[in-house]
Design a protein around this motif. Sequence first.
Motif, PDB file in Angstrom:
ATOM      1  N   ARG A 113       1.934  -1.641  -3.110  1.00 48.60           N
ATOM      2  CA  ARG A 113       1.911  -3.106  -3.073  1.00 48.60           C
ATOM      3  C   ARG A 113       1.646  -3.680  -4.461  1.00 48.60           C
ATOM      4  N   LEU A 114       0.775  -3.024  -5.208  1.00 50.77           N
ATOM      5  CA  LEU A 114       0.525  -3.471  -6.576  1.00 50.77           C
ATOM      6  C   LEU A 114       1.809  -3.400  -7.405  1.00 50.77           C
ATOM      7  N   LEU A 115       2.551  -2.313  -7.257  1.00 48.21           N
ATOM      8  CA  LEU A 115       3.788  -2.164  -8.025  1.00 48.21           C
ATOM      9  C   LEU A 115       4.821  -3.208  -7.627  1.00 48.21           C
ATOM     10  N   ARG A 116       4.943  -3.495  -6.349  1.00 40.58           N
ATOM     11  CA  ARG A 116       5.966  -4.441  -5.904  1.00 40.58           C
ATOM     12  C   ARG A 116       5.640  -5.868  -6.335  1.00 40.58           C
ATOM     13  N   VAL A 117       4.353  -6.196  -6.402  1.00 38.73           N
ATOM     14  CA  VAL A 117       3.974  -7.559  -6.782  1.00 38.73           C
ATOM     15  C   VAL A 117       3.958  -7.728  -8.296  1.00 38.73           C
ATOM     16  N   PHE A 118       3.435  -6.751  -9.026  1.00 36.48           N
ATOM     17  CA  PHE A 118       3.200  -6.935 -10.454  1.00 36.48           C
ATOM     18  C   PHE A 118       4.092  -6.100 -11.375  1.00 36.48           C
ATOM     19  N   ALA A 119       4.825  -5.151 -10.829  1.00 34.77           N
ATOM     20  CA  ALA A 119       5.789  -4.399 -11.635  1.00 34.77           C
ATOM     21  C   ALA A 119       7.053  -4.202 -10.819  1.00 34.77           C
TER      22      ALA A 119
ATOM     23  N   SER B 196      -8.164  -3.412  -8.743  1.00 34.15           N
ATOM     24  CA  SER B 196      -8.540  -3.713  -7.362  1.00 34.15           C
ATOM     25  C   SER B 196      -8.516  -5.214  -7.110  1.00 34.15           C
ATOM     26  N   ASN B 197      -9.164  -5.984  -7.970  1.00 32.63           N
ATOM     27  CA  ASN B 197      -9.226  -7.426  -7.763  1.00 32.63           C
ATOM     28  C   ASN B 197      -7.878  -8.105  -7.968  1.00 32.63           C
ATOM     29  N   LEU B 198      -7.015  -7.488  -8.753  1.00 31.90           N
ATOM     30  CA  LEU B 198      -5.664  -8.013  -8.916  1.00 31.90           C
ATOM     31  C   LEU B 198      -4.946  -8.109  -7.581  1.00 31.90           C
ATOM     32  N   MET B 199      -5.321  -7.239  -6.641  1.00 29.33           N
ATOM     33  CA  MET B 199      -4.629  -7.176  -5.357  1.00 29.33           C
ATOM     34  C   MET B 199      -5.224  -8.086  -4.295  1.00 29.33           C
ATOM     35  N   GLY B 200      -6.135  -8.958  -4.679  1.00 28.04           N
ATOM     36  CA  GLY B 200      -6.634  -9.945  -3.728  1.00 28.04           C
ATOM     37  C   GLY B 200      -5.524 -10.822  -3.190  1.00 28.04           C
ATOM     38  N   VAL B 201      -4.498 -11.075  -4.013  1.00 27.43           N
ATOM     39  CA  VAL B 201      -3.393 -11.945  -3.614  1.00 27.43           C
ATOM     40  C   VAL B 201      -2.578 -11.352  -2.463  1.00 27.43           C
ATOM     41  N   ALA B 202      -2.558 -10.037  -2.315  1.00 30.44           N
ATOM     42  CA  ALA B 202      -1.749  -9.398  -1.282  1.00 30.44           C
ATOM     43  C   ALA B 202      -2.571  -8.816  -0.142  1.00 30.44           C
ATOM     44  N   THR B 203      -3.908  -8.743  -0.306  1.00 27.53           N
ATOM     45  CA  THR B 203      -4.751  -8.172   0.747  1.00 27.53           C
ATOM     46  C   THR B 203      -5.691  -9.184   1.369  1.00 27.53           C
TER      47      THR B 203
ATOM     48  N   ARG C  44       2.307   3.627 -14.930  1.00 26.27           N
ATOM     49  CA  ARG C  44       2.455   4.929 -14.262  1.00 26.27           C
ATOM     50  C   ARG C  44       2.997   4.750 -12.847  1.00 26.27           C
ATOM     51  N   ARG C  45       4.139   4.099 -12.707  1.00 28.91           N
ATOM     52  CA  ARG C  45       4.619   3.706 -11.393  1.00 28.91           C
ATOM     53  C   ARG C  45       5.149   4.874 -10.552  1.00 28.91           C
ATOM     54  N   ARG C  46       5.468   5.996 -11.147  1.00 26.79           N
ATOM     55  CA  ARG C  46       6.087   7.077 -10.375  1.00 26.79           C
ATOM     56  C   ARG C  46       5.093   7.934  -9.608  1.00 26.79           C
ATOM     57  N   ARG C  47       3.835   7.822  -9.893  1.00 27.86           N
ATOM     58  CA  ARG C  47       2.889   8.687  -9.203  1.00 27.86           C
ATOM     59  C   ARG C  47       2.694   8.232  -7.754  1.00 27.86           C
ATOM     60  N   VAL C  48       2.266   9.165  -6.924  1.00 28.65           N
ATOM     61  CA  VAL C  48       2.067   8.914  -5.496  1.00 28.65           C
ATOM     62  C   VAL C  48       0.575   8.887  -5.218  1.00 28.65           C
ATOM     63  N   ALA C  49       0.117   7.828  -4.572  1.00 26.87           N
ATOM     64  CA  ALA C  49      -1.304   7.671  -4.290  1.00 26.87           C
ATOM     65  C   ALA C  49      -1.672   8.388  -2.997  1.00 26.87           C
ATOM     66  N   PRO C  50      -2.886   8.925  -2.924  1.00 23.79           N
ATOM     67  CA  PRO C  50      -3.311   9.648  -1.717  1.00 23.79           C
ATOM     68  C   PRO C  50      -3.748   8.696  -0.608  1.00 23.79           C
ATOM     69  N   VAL C  51      -3.595   9.142   0.609  1.00 16.85           N
ATOM     70  CA  VAL C  51      -4.022   8.348   1.767  1.00 16.85           C
ATOM     71  C   VAL C  51      -5.540   8.393   1.923  1.00 16.85           C
ATOM     72  N   ASP C  52      -6.149   9.542   1.671  1.00 16.64           N
ATOM     73  CA  ASP C  52      -7.559   9.730   2.000  1.00 16.64           C
ATOM     74  C   ASP C  52      -8.522   9.114   0.988  1.00 16.64           C
ATOM     75  N   ALA C  53      -8.076   8.812  -0.212  1.00 18.88           N
ATOM     76  CA  ALA C  53      -8.965   8.264  -1.245  1.00 18.88           C
ATOM     77  C   ALA C  53      -8.905   6.738  -1.233  1.00 18.88           C
TER      78      ALA C  53
END
Length: 377
Positions: free
Chosen positions: A159-165, A136-143, A108-117
């Motif tokens: 960041r998840l999309l750029r690293v893994f998709a 969440s844990n998948l992103m340990g490599v970038a955070t 679902r790469r086209r959706r836009v994530a909210p800032v506040d959540a």
Amino acid sequence: MQRITVVGGGFAGLVAAITCAEAGARVQLLEAHRTLGGRARATAPPYVAHDGPHVLYRDGPWWRWLADRALIGASSGVPLSGLTGFRFRHGDRLRRTPPAELLPVLARRRRVAPVDADFHTWIRDRHGEVAAVAASNLMGVATFDADPGRLSAAFVWPRLLRVFAPRSPARYLTGGWNGLLARLTAHARTLGVAVETGARVTDLPEPPVIVATTLDAAGRLLGTALPSVASGRTVLLDLAVRDDRRDAFVVSDLDAAGWVERYTLPDPTLAPPGESLIQAQLPLRTAEGRADGLARLEALVDLALPGWRERTTWRRHGVANGRSGALDLPGQTWRDRPAIDRGDGVYLAGDMVAAPGLLSEVSFHSAVAAARLATGG
């Protein structure tokens, strides 16, 4: 000619100096250490190890800026054997595929994530708890954070999309960051930048000046406390081991946000023939010490590299605390970090200031912005 001083010789300082010189300014670059590079410094051969990932993403302006100046040099992608060597730790077991619940998240790469959540809640509400924990844990490599799910969804999701998709896969620079630093330095000198190493600056130079250091060091030079910015805290373990066909290329730890990567698979120049250079990292939990974190990390390496202790030819370990770039919490964006323009001809650059991008791209964006402000470009 306009005179501009750049304090700090990492990626941000070098890019700022080059951009100012290209605009016609006379530039002096001052670096406290005897060598340039900042956090991009790597160990000397035969084992070339870095403090974190050392790849470039071809879909960003940082890559295009380097390509326009013929500064990228040799690079490589992930070979086919690397794709088959990808593993996931899930439920304390090593698996060839991620949990099925994670796959719809990446689709679902086209959706836009909210800032506040926060990212965990945002994913959980759409795909369930298993998917939220894994993503969440998948992103340990970038955070480099023990709980990436606590961060702003708008920060983690792209960041998840750029690293893994990715639309354009990452590239490994042959020889690591060392070669890129050498090319940047040579290019800066060709443009007339006066580079001075071993030059510790204790008083703010005459403006215009670009301060491309850590926020703490910048605050001391500016005589003010800069706003704090969240960053990662992770234990790093670098290993050289004798080759074994059983070794994984990458292990993504979906249980604890860790990561293990065999960097010599795409770039064999990082270690002597017959050996593999490995970097493993595991974010430290709140109040967790180095020894406990290292023990957990070594348990992850046990899964990735069978019998690695008997095959080790070189190793080092340490903790990277607040040295892995800025993290945005819910309700925050990169615009809420310390501003680049500090007024009166003083500008900040680096990976913790108000600029967008992934990892080293923040340094690049802030450096170009600071240089344009300093030169009136």
